[in-house]
Design an enzyme around this catalytic site. Structure first.
Site, mmCIF file in Angstrom:
data_model
loop_
_atom_site.group_PDB
_atom_site.id
_atom_site.type_symbol
_atom_site.label_atom_id
_atom_site.label_comp_id
_atom_site.label_asym_id
_atom_site.label_seq_id
_atom_site.Cartn_x
_atom_site.Cartn_y
_atom_site.Cartn_z
ATOM 1 N N SER A 20 17.677 -22.751 40.327
ATOM 2 C CA SER A 20 18.920 -23.119 40.209
ATOM 3 C C SER A 20 19.858 -21.595 40.522
ATOM 4 O O SER A 20 19.483 -20.602 39.937
ATOM 5 C CB SER A 20 19.226 -23.887 38.992
ATOM 6 O OG SER A 20 19.635 -22.955 37.976
ATOM 7 N N GLY A 34 19.804 -18.476 37.989
ATOM 8 C CA GLY A 34 19.745 -17.178 39.061
ATOM 9 C C GLY A 34 20.929 -16.098 38.768
ATOM 10 O O GLY A 34 20.708 -14.704 38.513
ATOM 11 N N GLU A 61 15.870 -16.870 45.217
ATOM 12 C CA GLU A 61 15.994 -17.854 46.128
ATOM 13 C C GLU A 61 16.684 -18.975 45.353
ATOM 14 O O GLU A 61 15.963 -19.658 44.615
ATOM 15 C CB GLU A 61 14.628 -18.309 46.713
ATOM 16 C CG GLU A 61 15.158 -18.964 48.151
ATOM 17 C CD GLU A 61 14.835 -20.331 48.073
ATOM 18 O OE1 GLU A 61 16.044 -21.056 48.053
ATOM 19 O OE2 GLU A 61 13.932 -20.867 47.878
ATOM 20 N N CYS A 77 15.363 -27.321 48.103
ATOM 21 C CA CYS A 77 16.427 -26.386 48.235
ATOM 22 C C CYS A 77 17.066 -26.178 49.641
ATOM 23 O O CYS A 77 18.153 -25.907 49.948
ATOM 24 C CB CYS A 77 16.186 -24.816 47.641
ATOM 25 S SG CYS A 77 14.738 -23.932 48.659
#
Length: 487
Positions: free
Chosen positions: A234, A238, A255, A289
């Site tokens: 998430s 992050g 990422e 994602c």
């Protein structure tokens, strides 16, 4: 691999399969019926700290091992995954809730990541010379491993998204301490540890910790031996990683989330566009994602596209992910299902127009389609991570680009058009790390620069760009002739 879930439901520390010593257990569940697959004893903070001490101790020997040796270890790890394909797919299918199509795709991508390391593993030995402005001097640029890497992976593609960091880190001479999301601890941790164990990787070079954030806190981010934190997950977490890493001057490879637009331009082929949109939205129940989050359609095609998309979505088979015919399986857990239902209920309360109303059965949610959504609506600006999608009308092709860029995210995107040259030109206008013309948003490969812009992440995976993430440069100058100094 027989009885794998009972033999390897443990942490892998210093080459040994060990139970956690917290005295606490965690049940890994089948997301479909919430039956217990296996029970894990949680590793402790002390065990994690010991893993880092071991990783630091073993790193220099691994870094100085030959390219031939490292390549053979990675080759045998890929061999293990290939030779045990059927059982690995069975475990991942049960544990992740992914359909058989999804978990087979994930295993193939995981093996590809390992094999791609063969194409850059020797880059660590490259020595570059650059001109010197001082007579008699030679400037050499060496590439070296970073050292110890923290790897943290999510629940949705746990095998591939783990290996995407682990394989290049090991190939380039680093040691790795890895934590998979415990919900998928077998797929994201133990299967990979078993592969490297089979491959003869020296003890302590790769270690897998099965535990929870409550037990270990921020140790994987703060431990002083860690040189880089590789994380997929998430955007919120992050940012937390980035804050701590920045404070401690550690590198990150992040990422993160996405709000991925799928653009249908005025000259698009409707039938082909719908085919791609169905796959790109509903692959793994939208829990990727890269999945489509917003479908932005030119006004002239909007009605036709909506009718065909809704009709196709309504017919997708759903149910037990172990059934080969299932396309829509369960969401990962009850909490996730409830969060998605809250998003749906709020959007409906705010006046959202529902063209296809999904139904919930336990953790399973069937496709739910909102139409006539404004790009500023909460549902359009939220990463849905579910089989829920927003359809947005664009006044023109240029307007579609404006809508696509109106988000804090920038991971991936897609454009459908009959004019490929225009599609590529428009693709360059979208502020995302990746754009696919006449395809959907879920694309990955081991030899492309995979990553996002804006709040979708930092850094790039894939050969050769990943080399920069997992290595450091050192300048050595050699003065071959006596140098005169001014004083």
């Amino acid at each position: 691999m027989e009885n794998f879930k009972d033999e390897y439901n443990k942490s892998f520390i210093n080459g040994q399969w060990v139970n956690g010593d917290t005295g606490k257990n965690y049940d890994i569940l089948n997301p479909y019926d919430e039956s217990v697959i296996t029970t894990v004893q949680l590793a402790s903070l002390l065990q994690l700290k010991q893993a880092y001490e071991i990783a630091e101790d073993r790193q220099k020997d691994w870094a100085h091992s030959s390219v031939k040796n490292r390549k053979e270890v990675l080759r045998k790890a890929a061999e293990f995954l290939e030779n045990n394909r059927e059982e690995i797919i069975r475990i991942a299918n049960l544990e992740t809730g992914g359909t058989l199509l999804k978990v087979e795709l994930e295993l193939n991508l995981t093996i590809d990541v390992l094999k791609e390391t063969f194409n850059y593993i020797d880059s660590i030995d490259d020595i570059k010379e650059v001109p010197a402005s001082i007579d008699g001097k030679r400037n050499k640029i060496y590439r070296q491993p970073l050292g110890v890497i923290s790897s943290i992976s999510p629940f949705n593609f746990p095998m591939n998204l783990s290996m995407r960091s682990i394989a290049p880190a090991l190939a380039l001479g680093n040691t790795v301490v890895h934590k998979a999301d415990l919900q998928v601890g077998l797929t994201g941790g133990s299967i990979l540890a078993r592969a490297f164990d089979y491959a003869g990787l020296p003890d302590g070079v790769f270690q897998s910790i099965l535990t929870t954030p409550d037990e270990i806190g921020d140790e994987m981010l703060e431990n002083p031996v860690v040189q880089l934190v590789a994380f997929t997950g998430s955007t919120g977490f992050g940012k937390h990683i980035g804050e701590i890493a920045g404070k401690n001057l550690k590198r990150v490879a992040l990422e993160l989330g996405g709000n991925n637009p799928f653009l249908v331009l005025r000259d698009a082929d409707i039938e082909k566009t719908v085919d791609a949109a169905i796959f790109g939205k509903f692959m793994h129940q939208g829990q990727i994602c890269m999945c489509i989050n917003r479908i932005i359609v030119h006004k002239d095609l909007y009605q036709q596209f909506t009718e065909k998309f809704v009709e196709r979505a309504s017919r997708l088979p759903y149910g037990d992910q172990t059934d080969p015919d299932t396309v829509i399986g369960p969401l990962i857990n009850k909490k996730q299902a409830e969060e998605v239902m809250n998003i749906i209920e709020k959007a409906e309360k705010d006046g959202g127009n529902v063209a296809l109303k999904g139904k919930r059965e336990g953790n399973l949610l069937t496709p739910h389609v909102f139409i006539d959504v404004k790009n500023t609506d909460d549902i359009a600006q939220t990463e849905l991570f579910s089989p829920v999608v927003s359809l947005i009308r664009a006044d023109s092709d240029d307007h579609a680009i404006e809508l696509a860029n109106d988000t804090i995210y920038g991971l991936t995107s897609a454009i459908f058009t009959s004019d490929l040259e225009k599609g590529e030109a428009y693709g360059l206008k979208i502020d995302s790390g990746m754009t696919h013309v006449n395809d959907q948003t879920v694309n990955d490969a081991a030899n492309v620069p995979f990553g996002g812009n804006k709040q979708s992440g930092l850094g790039r995976f894939g050969n050769p760009w990943v080399i920069e993430e997992f290595t450091k440069l050192k300048w050595i100058s050699v003065q071959e002739e006596y140098r005169e100094f001014p004083f």
